[in-house]
Design an enzyme around this catalytic site. Structure first.
Site, PDB file in Angstrom:
ATOM      1  N   ARG A  90       0.846  -1.217   0.000  1.00  0.00           N
ATOM      2  CA  ARG A  90       0.000   0.000   0.000  1.00  0.00           C
ATOM      3  C   ARG A  90       0.876   1.260   0.000  1.00  0.00           C
ATOM      4  O   ARG A  90       0.544   2.263   0.649  1.00  0.00           O
ATOM      5  CB  ARG A  90      -0.950   0.041   1.202  1.00  0.00           C
ATOM      6  CG  ARG A  90      -1.726  -1.225   1.448  1.00  0.00           C
ATOM      7  CD  ARG A  90      -2.833  -1.435   0.424  1.00  0.00           C
ATOM      8  NE  ARG A  90      -3.761  -2.434   0.899  1.00  0.00           N
ATOM      9  CZ  ARG A  90      -3.714  -3.737   0.565  1.00  0.00           C
ATOM     10  NH1 ARG A  90      -2.786  -4.166  -0.277  1.00  0.00           N
ATOM     11  NH2 ARG A  90      -4.598  -4.582   1.026  1.00  0.00           N
TER      12      ARG A  90
ATOM     13  N   SER B  36     -10.526   0.666   4.369  1.00  0.00           N
ATOM     14  CA  SER B  36      -9.699   0.463   5.561  1.00  0.00           C
ATOM     15  C   SER B  36      -9.143   1.808   5.991  1.00  0.00           C
ATOM     16  O   SER B  36      -8.532   2.498   5.177  1.00  0.00           O
ATOM     17  CB  SER B  36      -8.526  -0.461   5.258  1.00  0.00           C
ATOM     18  OG  SER B  36      -9.001  -1.679   4.775  1.00  0.00           O
TER      19      SER B  36
ATOM     20  N   GLU C 165      -4.234   4.820   6.775  1.00  0.00           N
ATOM     21  CA  GLU C 165      -3.947   4.581   5.355  1.00  0.00           C
ATOM     22  C   GLU C 165      -4.571   5.709   4.534  1.00  0.00           C
ATOM     23  O   GLU C 165      -4.064   6.113   3.496  1.00  0.00           O
ATOM     24  CB  GLU C 165      -4.558   3.232   4.942  1.00  0.00           C
ATOM     25  CG  GLU C 165      -4.393   2.923   3.474  1.00  0.00           C
ATOM     26  CD  GLU C 165      -5.066   1.614   3.072  1.00  0.00           C
ATOM     27  OE1 GLU C 165      -4.635   0.557   3.540  1.00  0.00           O
ATOM     28  OE2 GLU C 165      -6.020   1.674   2.279  1.00  0.00           O
TER      29      GLU C 165
HETATM   30  P1  FAD Z   1      -8.179   9.604  -4.175  1.00  0.00           P
HETATM   31  O1  FAD Z   1      -8.789   9.207  -2.884  1.00  0.00           O
HETATM   32  O2  FAD Z   1      -8.828  10.681  -4.951  1.00  0.00           O
HETATM   33  O3  FAD Z   1      -6.647   9.966  -3.915  1.00  0.00           O
HETATM   34  C1  FAD Z   1      -5.823   9.093  -3.200  1.00  0.00           C
HETATM   35  C2  FAD Z   1      -4.379   9.615  -3.249  1.00  0.00           C
HETATM   36  O4  FAD Z   1      -3.906   9.595  -4.586  1.00  0.00           O
HETATM   37  C3  FAD Z   1      -4.256  11.061  -2.785  1.00  0.00           C
HETATM   38  O5  FAD Z   1      -3.012  11.230  -2.162  1.00  0.00           O
HETATM   39  C4  FAD Z   1      -4.293  11.849  -4.095  1.00  0.00           C
HETATM   40  O6  FAD Z   1      -3.662  13.099  -3.968  1.00  0.00           O
HETATM   41  C5  FAD Z   1      -3.548  10.905  -5.018  1.00  0.00           C
HETATM   42  N1  FAD Z   1      -3.930  10.998  -6.418  1.00  0.00           N
HETATM   43  C6  FAD Z   1      -5.165  10.836  -6.951  1.00  0.00           C
HETATM   44  N2  FAD Z   1      -5.116  10.949  -8.304  1.00  0.00           N
HETATM   45  C7  FAD Z   1      -3.817  11.204  -8.608  1.00  0.00           C
HETATM   46  C8  FAD Z   1      -3.117  11.457  -9.818  1.00  0.00           C
HETATM   47  N3  FAD Z   1      -3.732  11.442 -11.008  1.00  0.00           N
HETATM   48  N4  FAD Z   1      -1.788  11.715  -9.756  1.00  0.00           N
HETATM   49  C9  FAD Z   1      -1.125  11.725  -8.569  1.00  0.00           C
HETATM   50  N5  FAD Z   1      -1.731  11.516  -7.390  1.00  0.00           N
HETATM   51  C10 FAD Z   1      -3.059  11.236  -7.409  1.00  0.00           C
HETATM   52  N6  FAD Z   1      -7.676   0.196  -1.522  1.00  0.00           N
HETATM   53  C11 FAD Z   1      -6.969  -0.941  -1.737  1.00  0.00           C
HETATM   54  O7  FAD Z   1      -5.747  -0.888  -1.915  1.00  0.00           O
HETATM   55  N7  FAD Z   1      -7.570  -2.159  -1.769  1.00  0.00           N
HETATM   56  C12 FAD Z   1      -8.893  -2.304  -1.602  1.00  0.00           C
HETATM   57  O8  FAD Z   1      -9.404  -3.419  -1.658  1.00  0.00           O
HETATM   58  C13 FAD Z   1      -9.674  -1.134  -1.341  1.00  0.00           C
HETATM   59  N8  FAD Z   1     -10.988  -1.222  -1.129  1.00  0.00           N
HETATM   60  C14 FAD Z   1     -11.723  -0.109  -0.849  1.00  0.00           C
HETATM   61  C15 FAD Z   1     -13.099  -0.248  -0.604  1.00  0.00           C
HETATM   62  C16 FAD Z   1     -13.869   0.876  -0.321  1.00  0.00           C
HETATM   63  C17 FAD Z   1     -15.333   0.712  -0.045  1.00  0.00           C
HETATM   64  C18 FAD Z   1     -13.266   2.167  -0.339  1.00  0.00           C
HETATM   65  C19 FAD Z   1     -14.091   3.381  -0.118  1.00  0.00           C
HETATM   66  C20 FAD Z   1     -11.909   2.305  -0.566  1.00  0.00           C
HETATM   67  C21 FAD Z   1     -11.117   1.158  -0.824  1.00  0.00           C
HETATM   68  N9  FAD Z   1      -9.734   1.243  -1.062  1.00  0.00           N
HETATM   69  C22 FAD Z   1      -9.007   0.109  -1.322  1.00  0.00           C
HETATM   70  C23 FAD Z   1      -9.081   2.564  -1.036  1.00  0.00           C
HETATM   71  C24 FAD Z   1      -9.182   3.331  -2.389  1.00  0.00           C
HETATM   72  O9  FAD Z   1     -10.247   2.842  -3.162  1.00  0.00           O
HETATM   73  C25 FAD Z   1      -7.893   3.217  -3.200  1.00  0.00           C
HETATM   74  O10 FAD Z   1      -6.821   3.745  -2.480  1.00  0.00           O
HETATM   75  C26 FAD Z   1      -7.995   3.939  -4.546  1.00  0.00           C
HETATM   76  O11 FAD Z   1      -6.847   3.669  -5.306  1.00  0.00           O
HETATM   77  C27 FAD Z   1      -8.167   5.455  -4.402  1.00  0.00           C
HETATM   78  O12 FAD Z   1      -8.480   5.978  -5.670  1.00  0.00           O
HETATM   79  P2  FAD Z   1      -9.099   7.438  -5.836  1.00  0.00           P
HETATM   80  O13 FAD Z   1      -9.112   7.762  -7.276  1.00  0.00           O
HETATM   81  O14 FAD Z   1     -10.389   7.518  -5.132  1.00  0.00           O
HETATM   82  O15 FAD Z   1      -7.991   8.304  -5.084  1.00  0.00           O
HETATM   83  P1  NAP Z   2      -9.760 -10.276   5.521  1.00  0.00           P
HETATM   84  O1  NAP Z   2      -9.796 -11.286   4.434  1.00  0.00           O
HETATM   85  O2  NAP Z   2     -10.760 -10.337   6.593  1.00  0.00           O
HETATM   86  O3  NAP Z   2      -8.322 -10.248   6.116  1.00  0.00           O
HETATM   87  C1  NAP Z   2      -8.023  -9.497   7.285  1.00  0.00           C
HETATM   88  C2  NAP Z   2      -6.626  -9.041   7.169  1.00  0.00           C
HETATM   89  O4  NAP Z   2      -5.770 -10.148   7.106  1.00  0.00           O
HETATM   90  C3  NAP Z   2      -6.470  -8.228   5.928  1.00  0.00           C
HETATM   91  O5  NAP Z   2      -5.933  -7.013   6.326  1.00  0.00           O
HETATM   92  C4  NAP Z   2      -5.549  -9.032   5.062  1.00  0.00           C
HETATM   93  O6  NAP Z   2      -4.457  -8.281   4.620  1.00  0.00           O
HETATM   94  C5  NAP Z   2      -4.977 -10.085   5.960  1.00  0.00           C
HETATM   95  N1  NAP Z   2      -4.996 -11.362   5.233  1.00  0.00           N
HETATM   96  C6  NAP Z   2      -6.008 -12.243   5.211  1.00  0.00           C
HETATM   97  N2  NAP Z   2      -5.665 -13.318   4.470  1.00  0.00           N
HETATM   98  C7  NAP Z   2      -4.431 -13.084   3.995  1.00  0.00           C
HETATM   99  C8  NAP Z   2      -3.556 -13.810   3.172  1.00  0.00           C
HETATM  100  N3  NAP Z   2      -3.890 -15.010   2.689  1.00  0.00           N
HETATM  101  N4  NAP Z   2      -2.369 -13.279   2.855  1.00  0.00           N
HETATM  102  C9  NAP Z   2      -2.035 -12.089   3.334  1.00  0.00           C
HETATM  103  N5  NAP Z   2      -2.806 -11.357   4.135  1.00  0.00           N
HETATM  104  C10 NAP Z   2      -4.005 -11.837   4.476  1.00  0.00           C
HETATM  105  O7  NAP Z   2      -9.787  -8.823   4.828  1.00  0.00           O
HETATM  106  P2  NAP Z   2     -11.031  -8.062   4.196  1.00  0.00           P
HETATM  107  O8  NAP Z   2     -11.331  -6.893   5.017  1.00  0.00           O
HETATM  108  O9  NAP Z   2     -12.125  -9.040   3.868  1.00  0.00           O
HETATM  109  O10 NAP Z   2     -10.478  -7.508   2.836  1.00  0.00           O
HETATM  110  C11 NAP Z   2     -10.316  -8.344   1.723  1.00  0.00           C
HETATM  111  C12 NAP Z   2      -9.261  -7.763   0.822  1.00  0.00           C
HETATM  112  O11 NAP Z   2      -9.688  -6.491   0.315  1.00  0.00           O
HETATM  113  C13 NAP Z   2      -7.963  -7.509   1.561  1.00  0.00           C
HETATM  114  O12 NAP Z   2      -6.914  -7.833   0.677  1.00  0.00           O
HETATM  115  C14 NAP Z   2      -7.999  -6.033   1.868  1.00  0.00           C
HETATM  116  O13 NAP Z   2      -6.722  -5.444   1.916  1.00  0.00           O
HETATM  117  C15 NAP Z   2      -8.770  -5.476   0.688  1.00  0.00           C
HETATM  118  N6  NAP Z   2      -9.475  -4.239   1.074  1.00  0.00           N
HETATM  119  C16 NAP Z   2      -8.755  -3.102   1.274  1.00  0.00           C
HETATM  120  C17 NAP Z   2      -9.398  -1.919   1.611  1.00  0.00           C
HETATM  121  C18 NAP Z   2      -8.618  -0.640   1.736  1.00  0.00           C
HETATM  122  O14 NAP Z   2      -9.226   0.405   1.854  1.00  0.00           O
HETATM  123  N7  NAP Z   2      -7.308  -0.670   1.714  1.00  0.00           N
HETATM  124  C19 NAP Z   2     -10.778  -1.903   1.774  1.00  0.00           C
HETATM  125  C20 NAP Z   2     -11.477  -3.079   1.585  1.00  0.00           C
HETATM  126  C21 NAP Z   2     -10.811  -4.239   1.227  1.00  0.00           C
HETATM  127  P3  NAP Z   2      -4.471  -7.403   3.273  1.00  0.00           P
HETATM  128  O15 NAP Z   2      -5.281  -6.226   3.647  1.00  0.00           O
HETATM  129  O16 NAP Z   2      -3.059  -7.062   3.081  1.00  0.00           O
HETATM  130  O17 NAP Z   2      -5.017  -8.266   2.189  1.00  0.00           O
END
Ligand code: FAD
Ligand code: NAP
Length: 345
Positions: A164, A236, A333
């Site tokens: 991340r 998250s 995050e």
């Molecule tokens: P923004 O929120 O608009 O911006 C995020 C960052 O990127 C900021 O620092 C911004 O300044 C920068 N940025 C945006 N656009 C640009 C650009 N063109 N150039 C340079 N910088 C830029 N994340 C995960 O990793 N895994 C997941 O599974 C995941 N699940 C999510 C589920 C939900 C319900 C929600 C709400 C969020 C989730 N996220 C997850 C977080 C989020 O979706 C990601 O981080 C996504 O990449 C953000 O995209 P955005 O366009 O909305 O970015």
């Molecule tokens: P989950 O499966 O309940 O897992 C809980 C945590 O354990 C997560 O943080 C996940 O890490 C870790 N984990 C579970 N199994 C794993 C494996 N086999 N190997 C490595 N790490 C493991 O998590 P969840 O909430 O349902 O989310 C599912 C996936 O969607 C995850 O990968 C999560 O990161 C992603 N997600 C991210 C965001 C965001 O905003 N960043 C939001 C929603 C969902 P990881 O998070 O590293 O996978």
């Protein structure tokens, strides 16, 4: 390029909170980027890129900044040996890119289905889910470098991708990403190593085709995370902390039942959600209109009328409680700004 003044950020972010952006600049083509950078310089304000606003929590007082949204959203492809290079403009919705790849029979990003936001920001976060990360397929990123005042192409290595994490998070707002280039495979194997996916396919007599992988991830996610139409959230809220194999022993010794995960790039990740749930019993906690999501305690959600301050107060109480249990300081995050950000430093 379109310039608007005092635009409420609550309308541009998925938390749906936050005061106005001093300026919002909508960039409609790549050649307008240097002009937007000059505009911010002339105004003496920081330029802050925004995509779908799904990983941002803007302050209730707003942002004294030029917030820039890069709108181009085309996807193109070219052959690259056994693989296909897919180039997406930064403004393309990430999930539209996944749908495109799956529709074209290209493997590599299907496990990243249903992640909100844009293709450009996907590189900032090195988005990851269900055992996959953007770094598995990213080839390079094209961006405008605000320091050098020119377009640059950064290879995957130069993007410094980690858990991340990327150079774009470390050198905040130096680069405005304009496109991302991925290398996807025409033949592939389903990655169902992540427990939820393993269980999904064990329970159903369906083959692990590319389309079924996307469907599986969509269904699993729909049952677990807040629907954006109903609640505010940025997914998250906290980053799972990473330890060295030696330093993780203290916390894993404290909680022997807690799973730990080795990261491919080195280090060991602990699942905060496990401690929030099993030790802190954090589910159900709330501050004002912000509350911990019942199905995943790492997620903070908000009701209609909630403020950024509600979310910050709830997050602060979680950080404090986590520290008192573990002696470990956890970090958001989600991107915060100004005084809100300082509260977690
Ligand atoms: P923004 O929120 O608009 O911006 C995020 C960052 O990127 C900021 O620092 C911004 O300044 C920068 N940025 C945006 N656009 C640009 C650009 N063109 N150039 C340079 N910088 C830029 N994340 C995960 O990793 N895994 C997941 O599974 C995941 N699940 C999510 C589920 C939900 C319900 C929600 C709400 C969020 C989730 N996220 C997850 C977080 C989020 O979706 C990601 O981080 C996504 O990449 C953000 O995209 P955005 O366009 O909305 O970015
Ligand atoms: P989950 O499966 O309940 O897992 C809980 C945590 O354990 C997560 O943080 C996940 O890490 C870790 N984990 C579970 N199994 C794993 C494996 N086999 N190997 C490595 N790490 C493991 O998590 P969840 O909430 O349902 O989310 C599912 C996936 O969607 C995850 O990968 C999560 O990161 C992603 N997600 C991210 C965001 C965001 O905003 N960043 C939001 C929603 C969902 P990881 O998070 O590293 O996978």
């Amino acid at each position: 390029m379109k310039i608007q003044e005092n635009v409420p950020l609550s309308g541009l972010t998925t938390f749906r909170t936050g005061g106005p952006a001093r300026f919002l600049v909508l960039i409609e083509s790549k050649d307008e980027v240097p002009e937007a950078a000059r505009f911010a310089e002339e105004k003496g304000l920081p330029l802050i890129p925004i995509g779908g606003g799904s990983n941002l929590l803007p302050p209730d007082a707003g942002l004294e900044a030029v917030v820039v949204r890069y709108l181009p959203s085309e996807i193109r492809e070219e052959p690259e040996g056994a693989r296909t290079r897919v180039i997406a403009d930064a403004g393309c919705e990430w999930d539209a890119l996944v749908a495109y790849a799956v529709g074209r029979g290209l493997w590599g990003i299907e496990n990243l289905s249903s992640i909100p936001g844009t293709a450009g920001a996907a590189a900032v976060q090195n988005i990851g889910a269900y055992g996959a990360a953007l770094s598995d397929t990213l080839e390079s990123v094209e961006a405008y470098d605000m320091l050098e005042k020119r377009f640059v192409t950064l290879s995957k290595e130069e993007c410094g991708l980690g858990y991340r994490m990327s150079i774009f998070k470390k050198e905040t707002d130096r680069y405005l990403i304009t496109s991302v280039s991925l290398l996807l495979s025409k033949t592939g194997e389903a990655n169902t190593t992540y427990r939820d996916l393993t269980v999904y396919f064990e329970k159903r007599p369906v083959t692990k085709t590319l389309g079924n992988m996307r469907k599986a991830v969509e269904e699993i996610r729909a049952g677990k995370f807040p629907p954006l139409a109903e609640y505010g959230t940025a997914g998250s809220f906290f980053l799972n902390p990473i330890f060295t194999p030696e330093s993780v022993l203290r916390i894993s010794g404290q909680y022997p039942q807690m799973p730990t995960y080795k990261l491919p790039e080195g280090g060991v990740k602990i699942p905060l959600a496990w401690i929030f749930d099993q030790v802190m019993r954090a589910k159900g906690r709330s501050e004002g209109g912000a509350f911990i999501w019942d199905k995943q305690p790492l997620v903070i959600a908000s009701e209609e009328g909630a403020s950024t301050n509600d979310v910050i107060r709830l997050a602060q109480s979680i950080v404090k409680d986590f520290f008192s249990h573990t002696g470990i300081k956890i970090s958001p995050e989600v991107r915060l700004f100004g005084e809100d950000k300082k509260k977690f430093e």
